[in-house]
Design an enzyme around this catalytic site. Structure first.
Site, PDB file in Angstrom:
ATOM      1  N   SER A  13       0.827  -1.219   0.000  1.00  0.00           N
ATOM      2  CA  SER A  13       0.000   0.000   0.000  1.00  0.00           C
ATOM      3  C   SER A  13       0.855   1.261   0.000  1.00  0.00           C
ATOM      4  O   SER A  13       0.344   2.347  -0.281  1.00  0.00           O
ATOM      5  CB  SER A  13      -0.943  -0.001   1.204  1.00  0.00           C
ATOM      6  OG  SER A  13      -0.219   0.005   2.414  1.00  0.00           O
ATOM      7  N   VAL A  63      -0.940 -10.341   7.376  1.00  0.00           N
ATOM      8  CA  VAL A  63      -0.058 -11.503   7.179  1.00  0.00           C
ATOM      9  C   VAL A  63       0.226 -12.241   8.486  1.00  0.00           C
ATOM     10  O   VAL A  63       0.610 -13.409   8.466  1.00  0.00           O
ATOM     11  CB  VAL A  63       1.275 -11.120   6.479  1.00  0.00           C
ATOM     12  CG1 VAL A  63       1.025 -10.648   5.060  1.00  0.00           C
ATOM     13  CG2 VAL A  63       2.078 -10.119   7.291  1.00  0.00           C
ATOM     14  N   SER A 141      16.466  -7.102   6.167  1.00  0.00           N
ATOM     15  CA  SER A 141      16.988  -5.761   6.474  1.00  0.00           C
ATOM     16  C   SER A 141      18.460  -5.883   6.838  1.00  0.00           C
ATOM     17  O   SER A 141      18.894  -6.912   7.375  1.00  0.00           O
ATOM     18  CB  SER A 141      16.236  -5.177   7.679  1.00  0.00           C
ATOM     19  OG  SER A 141      16.911  -4.018   8.145  1.00  0.00           O
ATOM     20  N   TYR A 154      12.925  -6.557  15.926  1.00  0.00           N
ATOM     21  CA  TYR A 154      13.010  -6.413  14.468  1.00  0.00           C
ATOM     22  C   TYR A 154      14.195  -7.217  13.911  1.00  0.00           C
ATOM     23  O   TYR A 154      14.074  -7.920  12.905  1.00  0.00           O
ATOM     24  CB  TYR A 154      13.159  -4.930  14.155  1.00  0.00           C
ATOM     25  CG  TYR A 154      13.139  -4.549  12.694  1.00  0.00           C
ATOM     26  CD1 TYR A 154      11.950  -4.463  11.983  1.00  0.00           C
ATOM     27  CD2 TYR A 154      14.327  -4.235  12.028  1.00  0.00           C
ATOM     28  CE1 TYR A 154      11.935  -4.084  10.657  1.00  0.00           C
ATOM     29  CE2 TYR A 154      14.329  -3.852  10.700  1.00  0.00           C
ATOM     30  CZ  TYR A 154      13.117  -3.772  10.010  1.00  0.00           C
ATOM     31  OH  TYR A 154      13.117  -3.397   8.693  1.00  0.00           O
ATOM     32  N   ALA A 156      15.729  -9.784  15.274  1.00  0.00           N
ATOM     33  CA  ALA A 156      15.480 -11.231  15.406  1.00  0.00           C
ATOM     34  C   ALA A 156      14.622 -11.710  14.242  1.00  0.00           C
ATOM     35  O   ALA A 156      14.899 -12.744  13.621  1.00  0.00           O
ATOM     36  CB  ALA A 156      14.788 -11.520  16.736  1.00  0.00           C
ATOM     37  N   LYS A 158      14.185 -10.231  11.253  1.00  0.00           N
ATOM     38  CA  LYS A 158      14.834 -10.076   9.946  1.00  0.00           C
ATOM     39  C   LYS A 158      15.988 -11.067   9.750  1.00  0.00           C
ATOM     40  O   LYS A 158      16.239 -11.518   8.633  1.00  0.00           O
ATOM     41  CB  LYS A 158      15.314  -8.633   9.766  1.00  0.00           C
ATOM     42  CG  LYS A 158      14.173  -7.616   9.666  1.00  0.00           C
ATOM     43  CD  LYS A 158      13.280  -7.883   8.459  1.00  0.00           C
ATOM     44  CE  LYS A 158      12.240  -6.796   8.235  1.00  0.00           C
ATOM     45  NZ  LYS A 158      11.371  -7.079   7.081  1.00  0.00           N
TER      46      LYS A 158
HETATM   47  P1  NAP Z   1       6.184   1.199   5.402  1.00  0.00           P
HETATM   48  O1  NAP Z   1       6.291   2.391   4.532  1.00  0.00           O
HETATM   49  O2  NAP Z   1       5.880   1.365   6.844  1.00  0.00           O
HETATM   50  O3  NAP Z   1       5.093   0.200   4.752  1.00  0.00           O
HETATM   51  C1  NAP Z   1       4.786  -1.011   5.384  1.00  0.00           C
HETATM   52  C2  NAP Z   1       3.811  -1.791   4.541  1.00  0.00           C
HETATM   53  O4  NAP Z   1       3.567  -3.049   5.207  1.00  0.00           O
HETATM   54  C3  NAP Z   1       2.473  -1.100   4.375  1.00  0.00           C
HETATM   55  O5  NAP Z   1       2.015  -1.337   3.085  1.00  0.00           O
HETATM   56  C4  NAP Z   1       1.586  -1.815   5.395  1.00  0.00           C
HETATM   57  O6  NAP Z   1       0.233  -1.849   4.985  1.00  0.00           O
HETATM   58  C5  NAP Z   1       2.153  -3.212   5.347  1.00  0.00           C
HETATM   59  N1  NAP Z   1       1.865  -3.996   6.549  1.00  0.00           N
HETATM   60  C6  NAP Z   1       2.213  -3.746   7.826  1.00  0.00           C
HETATM   61  N2  NAP Z   1       1.742  -4.710   8.631  1.00  0.00           N
HETATM   62  C7  NAP Z   1       1.083  -5.585   7.839  1.00  0.00           C
HETATM   63  C8  NAP Z   1       0.383  -6.795   8.067  1.00  0.00           C
HETATM   64  N3  NAP Z   1       0.255  -7.304   9.305  1.00  0.00           N
HETATM   65  N4  NAP Z   1      -0.177  -7.444   7.019  1.00  0.00           N
HETATM   66  C9  NAP Z   1      -0.063  -6.940   5.768  1.00  0.00           C
HETATM   67  N5  NAP Z   1       0.582  -5.797   5.479  1.00  0.00           N
HETATM   68  C10 NAP Z   1       1.142  -5.138   6.506  1.00  0.00           C
HETATM   69  O7  NAP Z   1       7.506   0.315   5.352  1.00  0.00           O
HETATM   70  P2  NAP Z   1       8.698   0.241   4.267  1.00  0.00           P
HETATM   71  O8  NAP Z   1       9.768   1.133   4.725  1.00  0.00           O
HETATM   72  O9  NAP Z   1       8.157   0.354   2.888  1.00  0.00           O
HETATM   73  O10 NAP Z   1       9.204  -1.251   4.538  1.00  0.00           O
HETATM   74  C11 NAP Z   1       8.837  -2.348   3.720  1.00  0.00           C
HETATM   75  C12 NAP Z   1       9.665  -3.551   4.120  1.00  0.00           C
HETATM   76  O11 NAP Z   1      11.054  -3.250   3.975  1.00  0.00           O
HETATM   77  C13 NAP Z   1       9.484  -3.971   5.584  1.00  0.00           C
HETATM   78  O12 NAP Z   1       9.549  -5.373   5.699  1.00  0.00           O
HETATM   79  C14 NAP Z   1      10.678  -3.345   6.271  1.00  0.00           C
HETATM   80  O13 NAP Z   1      11.017  -4.025   7.448  1.00  0.00           O
HETATM   81  C15 NAP Z   1      11.727  -3.503   5.197  1.00  0.00           C
HETATM   82  N6  NAP Z   1      12.847  -2.573   5.334  1.00  0.00           N
HETATM   83  C16 NAP Z   1      12.654  -1.221   5.269  1.00  0.00           C
HETATM   84  C17 NAP Z   1      13.747  -0.378   5.405  1.00  0.00           C
HETATM   85  C18 NAP Z   1      13.631   1.121   5.316  1.00  0.00           C
HETATM   86  O14 NAP Z   1      14.644   1.801   5.552  1.00  0.00           O
HETATM   87  N7  NAP Z   1      12.488   1.678   4.980  1.00  0.00           N
HETATM   88  C19 NAP Z   1      15.015  -0.918   5.625  1.00  0.00           C
HETATM   89  C20 NAP Z   1      15.176  -2.287   5.704  1.00  0.00           C
HETATM   90  C21 NAP Z   1      14.072  -3.114   5.540  1.00  0.00           C
HETATM   91  P3  NAP Z   1      -0.978  -1.301   5.885  1.00  0.00           P
HETATM   92  O15 NAP Z   1      -0.772   0.168   6.048  1.00  0.00           O
HETATM   93  O16 NAP Z   1      -2.202  -1.661   5.134  1.00  0.00           O
HETATM   94  O17 NAP Z   1      -0.855  -2.001   7.206  1.00  0.00           O
END
Ligand code: NAP
Length: 246
Positions: A13, A63, A141, A154, A156, A158
């Site tokens: 989303s 999820v 991550s 987090y 643990a 990842k």
């Molecule tokens: P974000 O902007 O906070 O977006 C998170 C997404 O996950 C949203 O679409 C949210 O949808 C969805 N989500 C959360 N809980 C959920 C659930 N229980 N079931 C289904 N959907 C769920 O995060 P992002 O930064 O894009 O991160 C995306 C991924 O990359 C994550 O796994 C994060 O740990 C990883 N990551 C991010 C970074 C970074 O710097 N941004 C770095 C390393 C790894 P809803 O709003 O509908 O809940």
């Protein structure tokens, strides 16, 4: 490039998931845009894809909820009878130092970021084994590789995702299914918008490329791992972190 492929991107989303969904769609895959609570924003992802000539549909499921994930896969498989690409991207943070971390903060992050991946892997693996083909990409991550103070929950989860990636790559390899992980560093999204200016400056010091990454830079690697060109890559974790974790 991904003509006739059916893809599911969890947590699409906004942020990284939205860019991954858009990239896969731009390569001609049909993309299921999963979300948990943000229906409107998932619909925006779908509209953006359609505006660019792509095909996509929003699909709700938490999820962390095994039954909800089961229903989501039933819906996808009833409609398309196959799943070629699964991107486990949905993730959350609930940061705290260990002495302050509440059980609820630990559990919620593990439930979404680790169990959530496991639930989706189980259904995808079942279908991909039948097809004798498939691509799975798990978003881990850099914190799961090198650790990060204030994020034991987090990290643990990842690190667990990297372990699951390697194990499943071994389980599914003989059927032509690849399983890889991408470990982003700090990427500009709503997740990192929460960081204070001080933490942001401290992080930049540690990043050789001296900037946060862009979600499109993660999406490009995911699209490559989903493609035919990546057929001989499995069990790997690709760090996309501006050099931070080397
Ligand atoms: P974000 O902007 O906070 O977006 C998170 C997404 O996950 C949203 O679409 C949210 O949808 C969805 N989500 C959360 N809980 C959920 C659930 N229980 N079931 C289904 N959907 C769920 O995060 P992002 O930064 O894009 O991160 C995306 C991924 O990359 C994550 O796994 C994060 O740990 C990883 N990551 C991010 C970074 C970074 O710097 N941004 C770095 C390393 C790894 P809803 O709003 O509908 O809940």
């Amino acid at each position: 490039m991904l003509e006739n492929k059916i893809a599911l991107v969890t947590g699409a989303s906004r942020g990284i998931g939205r860019e991954i969904a858009k990239k896969l769609a731009s390569c001609n895959a049909f993309v299921f845009v999963n979300y948990c609570g943000s229906k409107q924003r998932a619909e925006e992802t779908v509209e953006e894809i359609k505006a660019l000539g792509g095909r996509a549909k929003a699909i709700q499921a938490d999820v962390a909820d095994a039954d909800a994930v089961s229903k989501m896969f039933d819906e996808i498989l009833q409609e398309y009878k196959r799943l070629d690409i699964l991107v486990n991207n949905a993730g959350i943070t609930k940061d705290n130092l260990i002495l302050k971390m509440k059980e609820e903060e630990f559990d919620t992050v593990i439930n979404t970021n680790l169990y959530g991946v496991y639930h989706c892997l189980k259904h995808a693996a079942k279908q991909m084994l039948k097809q004798k083909s498939g691509r799975i990409i798990n978003i881990s991550s850099i914190s799961g590789v090198i650790g990060n103070a204030g994020q034991i929950n987090y990290c643990a989860a990842k690190a667990g995702v990297i372990g699951m990636t390697k194990s499943l790559a071994r389980e599914l390899g003989s059927r032509g299914i690849t399983v890889n992980a991408v470990a982003p560093g700090f990427i500009t999204t709503e997740m990192t918008d929460k960081l204070s200016e001080q933490i942001r400056q401290d992080l930049l010091e540690k990043i050789p490329l001296k900037r946060f990454g862009d979600a499109k830079e993660i999406a490009a690697a995911v699209a490559f791992l989903a493609s035919e060109e990546a057929a001989y890559i499995t069990g790997q974790t690709i760090q996309i972190d501006g050099g931070m974790g080397m």
